[in-house]
Design an enzyme around this catalytic site. Structure first.
Site, mmCIF file in Angstrom:
data_model
loop_
_atom_site.group_PDB
_atom_site.id
_atom_site.type_symbol
_atom_site.label_atom_id
_atom_site.label_comp_id
_atom_site.label_asym_id
_atom_site.label_seq_id
_atom_site.Cartn_x
_atom_site.Cartn_y
_atom_site.Cartn_z
ATOM 1 N N ASP A 13 0.828 -1.211 0.000
ATOM 2 C CA ASP A 13 0.000 0.000 0.000
ATOM 3 C C ASP A 13 0.865 1.264 0.000
ATOM 4 O O ASP A 13 2.017 1.235 0.426
ATOM 5 C CB ASP A 13 -0.908 -0.019 1.243
ATOM 6 C CG ASP A 13 -2.054 0.975 1.130
ATOM 7 O OD1 ASP A 13 -2.442 1.321 -0.003
ATOM 8 O OD2 ASP A 13 -2.564 1.398 2.181
ATOM 9 N N HIS A 30 1.818 3.646 -9.073
ATOM 10 C CA HIS A 30 1.615 2.201 -9.289
ATOM 11 C C HIS A 30 2.749 1.613 -10.130
ATOM 12 O O HIS A 30 3.180 0.492 -9.905
ATOM 13 C CB HIS A 30 0.266 1.943 -9.970
ATOM 14 C CG HIS A 30 -0.902 2.312 -9.103
ATOM 15 N ND1 HIS A 30 -0.996 1.942 -7.779
ATOM 16 C CD2 HIS A 30 -2.025 3.038 -9.360
ATOM 17 C CE1 HIS A 30 -2.129 2.415 -7.266
ATOM 18 N NE2 HIS A 30 -2.765 3.087 -8.210
ATOM 19 N N LEU A 124 10.687 -20.542 -4.444
ATOM 20 C CA LEU A 124 9.656 -19.690 -3.841
ATOM 21 C C LEU A 124 8.317 -19.794 -4.574
ATOM 22 O O LEU A 124 8.286 -19.797 -5.805
ATOM 23 C CB LEU A 124 10.141 -18.221 -3.917
ATOM 24 C CG LEU A 124 9.152 -17.152 -3.456
ATOM 25 C CD1 LEU A 124 9.070 -17.120 -1.930
ATOM 26 C CD2 LEU A 124 9.555 -15.776 -3.994
#
Ligand code: IPE
Ligand code: IPE
Ligand code: MG
Length: 229
Positions: A13, A30, A124
């Protein structure tokens, strides 16, 4: 570093506020945010973290202005097209959680491609939450259970029908951007997660900040309702 979390979930965020402080558009924020992802993925893989879940777009984010939503979807498509090679060559398993049915066919195609290309990798697990909302996920899980005809359900039945089936619960939930809320993210799964809220905006979140948080995590005493001697 001792005691590395198996599963880390991050609410990425603060892109909008980061951009505003720089006098730029939210969309610019963004873009800066999405280019942060690689460093954290790389670092997570190197540290031996098993699962990294990143909150990219919530079921509530559709309320944003049309052009911002469009830019976010385009950035995700761009990310997939550009990063798949890197992810695959770094042994990353790519997955998503959330309802992807409503996404554009282009995006669905790239997601399917990334998932199938990386499914046999052993490193991962990079789990991207897109059109994800915990209440929507739990509702879909309950409907799946009803379809299967179960009449007495256990906690395991619920876990097995969530989008995160087969993944361990997050050990650590990080929220960047300083807000003290969970915004409909992994409500069931974070029952015993350690929480870390940092004021740093996502576009400024780097490997050093991440490693400091992991150091702090390693000092936490997790009791799971019990008593440690
Ligand atoms: C997070 O940044 C990205 C998404 C929610 C898609 P924000 O866009 O929410 O940034 P702030 O919170 O407005 O600063
Ligand atoms: C949460 O951030 C969603 C993502 C980071 C994708 P928001 O910015 O949407 O959350 P609120 O609106 O501040 O709760
Ligand atoms: Mg926000």
């Amino acid at each position: 570093m001792s005691d590395i979390p198996k599963h880390i979930a991050i609410i990425m965020d603060g892109n909008g506020r980061w951009a505003k402080e720089k006098g730029c558009s939210r969309i610019h924020g963004h873009k800066a945010g999405s280019s942060r992802v690689r460093e954290i993925v790389k670092c997570s893989g190197e540290l031996g973290i098993k699962v990294l879940t990143l909150y990219a777009f919530s079921t509530e984010n559709w309320k944003r202005p049309k052009d911002e939503v469009k830019a976010l979807m385009e950035l995700f498509l761009h990310y997939l097209k550009n990063e798949i090679k890197y992810l695959h060559s770094n042994n990353v398993v790519f997955r998503t959680i959330g309802d992807i049915e409503v996404l554009s066919s282009d995006l669905k195609k790239e997601i399917e491609n990334a998932v199938s290309k990386t499914k046999n990798n052993t490193g991962l697990i990079l789990n991207i939450a897109v059109n994800y909302g915990s209440r929507s996920e739990i509702t879909r899980a309950v409907n799946n259970i009803i379809k299967k005809g179960l009449i007495h359900i256990t906690e395991k039945d619920i876990c097995d029908n969530l989008d995160t089936a087969n993944l361990p619960d997050p050990d650590l939930l990080i929220r960047t951007g300083g807000e003290f809320r969970v915004s409909n993210f992994l409500l069931w799964q974070i029952a015993y997660a350690e929480l870390k809220i940092t004021p740093i905006y996502w576009p400024d979140f780097d490997e050093n900040v991440f490693k400091n948080i992991l150091e702090e995590y390693s000092l936490r005493e997790r009791r799971f309702g019990g008593v440690n001697e």
